[in-house]
Motif scaffolding. Sequence first.
Motif, PDB file in Angstrom:
ATOM      1  N   GLY A  32       0.827  -1.194   0.000  1.00  7.22           N
ATOM      2  CA  GLY A  32       0.000   0.000   0.000  1.00  7.22           C
ATOM      3  C   GLY A  32       0.862   1.244   0.000  1.00  7.22           C
ATOM      4  O   GLY A  32       1.982   1.247   0.557  1.00  7.22           O
ATOM      5  N   PHE A  33       0.357   2.320  -0.616  1.00  7.77           N
ATOM      6  CA  PHE A  33       1.067   3.589  -0.710  1.00  7.77           C
ATOM      7  C   PHE A  33       0.084   4.719  -0.429  1.00  7.77           C
ATOM      8  O   PHE A  33      -1.075   4.658  -0.864  1.00  7.77           O
ATOM      9  CB  PHE A  33       1.652   3.785  -2.112  1.00  7.77           C
ATOM     10  CG  PHE A  33       2.638   2.735  -2.541  1.00  7.77           C
ATOM     11  CD1 PHE A  33       4.000   2.936  -2.406  1.00  7.77           C
ATOM     12  CD2 PHE A  33       2.201   1.536  -3.087  1.00  7.77           C
ATOM     13  CE1 PHE A  33       4.912   1.960  -2.807  1.00  7.77           C
ATOM     14  CE2 PHE A  33       3.097   0.558  -3.497  1.00  7.77           C
ATOM     15  CZ  PHE A  33       4.452   0.774  -3.359  1.00  7.77           C
ATOM     16  N   ALA A  34       0.547   5.773   0.256  1.00  6.52           N
ATOM     17  CA  ALA A  34      -0.370   6.857   0.622  1.00  6.52           C
ATOM     18  C   ALA A  34       0.386   8.150   0.904  1.00  6.52           C
ATOM     19  O   ALA A  34       1.583   8.135   1.241  1.00  6.52           O
ATOM     20  CB  ALA A  34      -1.184   6.464   1.854  1.00  6.52           C
ATOM     21  N   ASP A  35      -0.332   9.267   0.749  1.00  2.41           N
ATOM     22  CA  ASP A  35       0.065  10.575   1.282  1.00  2.41           C
ATOM     23  C   ASP A  35       1.399  11.094   0.746  1.00  2.41           C
ATOM     24  O   ASP A  35       2.269  11.556   1.506  1.00  2.41           O
ATOM     25  CB  ASP A  35       0.127  10.522   2.815  1.00  2.41           C
ATOM     26  CG  ASP A  35      -1.199  10.145   3.439  1.00  2.41           C
ATOM     27  OD1 ASP A  35      -2.236  10.558   2.892  1.00  2.41           O
ATOM     28  OD2 ASP A  35      -1.199   9.435   4.459  1.00  2.41           O
ATOM     29  N   PHE A  36       1.570  11.091  -0.556  1.00  7.64           N
ATOM     30  CA  PHE A  36       2.794  11.632  -1.160  1.00  7.64           C
ATOM     31  C   PHE A  36       2.734  13.155  -1.191  1.00  7.64           C
ATOM     32  O   PHE A  36       1.810  13.743  -1.753  1.00  7.64           O
ATOM     33  CB  PHE A  36       2.958  11.107  -2.586  1.00  7.64           C
ATOM     34  CG  PHE A  36       3.345   9.659  -2.674  1.00  7.64           C
ATOM     35  CD1 PHE A  36       4.680   9.283  -2.644  1.00  7.64           C
ATOM     36  CD2 PHE A  36       2.376   8.670  -2.794  1.00  7.64           C
ATOM     37  CE1 PHE A  36       5.041   7.944  -2.735  1.00  7.64           C
ATOM     38  CE2 PHE A  36       2.728   7.332  -2.885  1.00  7.64           C
ATOM     39  CZ  PHE A  36       4.059   6.968  -2.856  1.00  7.64           C
ATOM     40  N   HIS A  37       3.745  13.804  -0.624  1.00  5.89           N
ATOM     41  CA  HIS A  37       3.824  15.260  -0.689  1.00  5.89           C
ATOM     42  C   HIS A  37       5.267  15.710  -0.488  1.00  5.89           C
ATOM     43  O   HIS A  37       6.091  15.006   0.106  1.00  5.89           O
ATOM     44  CB  HIS A  37       2.909  15.928   0.342  1.00  5.89           C
ATOM     45  CG  HIS A  37       3.146  15.518   1.759  1.00  5.89           C
ATOM     46  ND1 HIS A  37       2.773  14.282   2.268  1.00  5.89           N
ATOM     47  CD2 HIS A  37       3.719  16.176   2.805  1.00  5.89           C
ATOM     48  CE1 HIS A  37       3.086  14.198   3.550  1.00  5.89           C
ATOM     49  NE2 HIS A  37       3.673  15.341   3.904  1.00  5.89           N
ATOM     50  N   PHE A  38       5.565  16.895  -1.017  1.00  7.73           N
ATOM     51  CA  PHE A  38       6.886  17.503  -0.882  1.00  7.73           C
ATOM     52  C   PHE A  38       6.820  18.655   0.101  1.00  7.73           C
ATOM     53  O   PHE A  38       5.835  19.411   0.137  1.00  7.73           O
ATOM     54  CB  PHE A  38       7.378  18.021  -2.236  1.00  7.73           C
ATOM     55  CG  PHE A  38       7.872  16.954  -3.168  1.00  7.73           C
ATOM     56  CD1 PHE A  38       9.221  16.626  -3.242  1.00  7.73           C
ATOM     57  CD2 PHE A  38       6.987  16.271  -3.987  1.00  7.73           C
ATOM     58  CE1 PHE A  38       9.668  15.637  -4.100  1.00  7.73           C
ATOM     59  CE2 PHE A  38       7.431  15.280  -4.854  1.00  7.73           C
ATOM     60  CZ  PHE A  38       8.779  14.963  -4.908  1.00  7.73           C
ATOM     61  N   VAL A  39       7.900  18.805   0.886  1.00  7.93           N
ATOM     62  CA  VAL A  39       8.007  19.916   1.824  1.00  7.93           C
ATOM     63  C   VAL A  39       9.429  20.473   1.760  1.00  7.93           C
ATOM     64  O   VAL A  39      10.334  19.862   1.191  1.00  7.93           O
ATOM     65  CB  VAL A  39       7.686  19.483   3.274  1.00  7.93           C
ATOM     66  CG1 VAL A  39       6.258  18.981   3.376  1.00  7.93           C
ATOM     67  CG2 VAL A  39       8.664  18.426   3.772  1.00  7.93           C
ATOM     68  N   ALA A  40       9.609  21.645   2.372  1.00  7.38           N
ATOM     69  CA  ALA A  40      10.932  22.233   2.490  1.00  7.38           C
ATOM     70  C   ALA A  40      11.800  21.419   3.441  1.00  7.38           C
ATOM     71  O   ALA A  40      11.304  20.608   4.228  1.00  7.38           O
ATOM     72  CB  ALA A  40      10.823  23.673   2.978  1.00  7.38           C
ATOM     73  N   ARG A  41      13.111  21.650   3.386  1.00  7.98           N
ATOM     74  CA  ARG A  41      14.010  20.895   4.261  1.00  7.98           C
ATOM     75  C   ARG A  41      13.693  21.113   5.736  1.00  7.98           C
ATOM     76  O   ARG A  41      13.849  20.204   6.544  1.00  7.98           O
ATOM     77  CB  ARG A  41      15.479  21.279   3.988  1.00  7.98           C
ATOM     78  CG  ARG A  41      16.065  20.650   2.753  1.00  7.98           C
ATOM     79  CD  ARG A  41      17.571  20.762   2.694  1.00  7.98           C
ATOM     80  NE  ARG A  41      18.083  20.026   1.557  1.00  7.98           N
ATOM     81  CZ  ARG A  41      18.287  20.551   0.353  1.00  7.98           C
ATOM     82  NH1 ARG A  41      18.029  21.843   0.166  1.00  7.98           N
ATOM     83  NH2 ARG A  41      18.730  19.807  -0.635  1.00  7.98           N
ATOM     84  N   ASP A  42      13.265  22.313   6.076  1.00  3.89           N
ATOM     85  CA  ASP A  42      12.938  22.577   7.473  1.00  3.89           C
ATOM     86  C   ASP A  42      11.451  22.405   7.757  1.00  3.89           C
ATOM     87  O   ASP A  42      10.977  22.756   8.840  1.00  3.89           O
ATOM     88  CB  ASP A  42      13.392  23.977   7.882  1.00  3.89           C
ATOM     89  CG  ASP A  42      12.750  25.075   7.043  1.00  3.89           C
ATOM     90  OD1 ASP A  42      12.029  24.739   6.062  1.00  3.89           O
ATOM     91  OD2 ASP A  42      12.962  26.268   7.345  1.00  3.89           O
ATOM     92  N   GLY A  43      10.711  21.851   6.791  1.00  5.38           N
ATOM     93  CA  GLY A  43       9.285  21.629   6.982  1.00  5.38           C
ATOM     94  C   GLY A  43       8.996  20.254   7.545  1.00  5.38           C
ATOM     95  O   GLY A  43       9.799  19.324   7.438  1.00  5.38           O
ATOM     96  N   SER A  44       7.817  20.118   8.135  1.00  4.58           N
ATOM     97  CA  SER A  44       7.390  18.835   8.689  1.00  4.58           C
ATOM     98  C   SER A  44       6.505  18.112   7.696  1.00  4.58           C
ATOM     99  O   SER A  44       5.739  18.739   6.950  1.00  4.58           O
ATOM    100  CB  SER A  44       6.604  19.060   9.984  1.00  4.58           C
ATOM    101  OG  SER A  44       7.404  19.696  10.962  1.00  4.58           O
ATOM    102  N   CYS A  45       6.601  16.795   7.661  1.00  3.35           N
ATOM    103  CA  CYS A  45       5.657  16.017   6.850  1.00  3.35           C
ATOM    104  C   CYS A  45       4.246  16.210   7.410  1.00  3.35           C
ATOM    105  O   CYS A  45       4.056  16.340   8.617  1.00  3.35           O
ATOM    106  CB  CYS A  45       6.046  14.532   6.884  1.00  3.35           C
ATOM    107  SG  CYS A  45       7.604  14.146   6.064  1.00  3.35           S
ATOM    108  N   ALA A  46       3.266  16.231   6.496  1.00  2.00           N
ATOM    109  CA  ALA A  46       1.886  16.576   6.870  1.00  2.00           C
ATOM    110  C   ALA A  46       0.975  15.363   6.772  1.00  2.00           C
ATOM    111  O   ALA A  46      -0.046  15.393   6.090  1.00  2.00           O
ATOM    112  CB  ALA A  46       1.380  17.710   5.980  1.00  2.00           C
TER     113      ALA A  46
END
Length: 239
Positions: free
Chosen positions: A223-237
């Motif tokens: 299963g795969f889910a919730d793909f997103h990109f963030v900044a280096r200092d950002g938190s995964c959402a």
Amino acid sequence: MLPLLLLAGAAVAATPLWVGRFDGGAGGLPAGWTIEHLNPRVPPTEYRQRLWDGVAAVETTAVKSMALLVRQLTVELESTPVLCWRWRIDAPLLTADLGSKAGDDYAARVYLSFSVPPAALDLATRSKLAIARGLWGASVPDAAINYVWDNKHPVGTLRANAYTERARILVLESGAAHAGRWVSERRDVADDFRRAFGDLPARLTGLAIASDTDNTGESARAGFADFHFVARDGSCAFP
């Protein structure tokens, strides 16, 4: 005005860029994603959306099969270089071996494709890519990174794919210790690309997921889910 502009830029960078949000009740394929079936002599891996332990996901089922579920994208890795996602497997493959063509299968993998300016590639590499595209079609990328859930190699292992040095395999999970539950991942794609290919100029062009069992003849479900990109200092959402 300068402080306001910097603040606006920081706000944009802090906002997650979603590239794979799925509908847990939809079944079928997610909008914007297509199946890429590379070898007509091999059955395609099956894909469907579902709600899995409360997570809206894509479920993959592979039985002696291989096909990618692909979406094209453009991501500014300078501002949002970190890819976050969740994945799970039922079990690792038994006979896979990433060092050989006969064992080049994975219970789960996340595949990133890149475009590199021709001038940045040597003549031998351009010739090999031309041959590969003649065999497999124009979708063969200039470079690719495969994040994989392997069966035995240590986490952090980085190797060329058994079929082509233009694709690199990076082991993020290995074995059965985390099987049967969702595992969250966070990878700095820009750093991983430099580690794999050096300081080449590159543009991220595609994201794909797969369970791949055509070489070993085994079966796998992931299963795969919730793909997103963030900044280096950002938190995964993650929801």
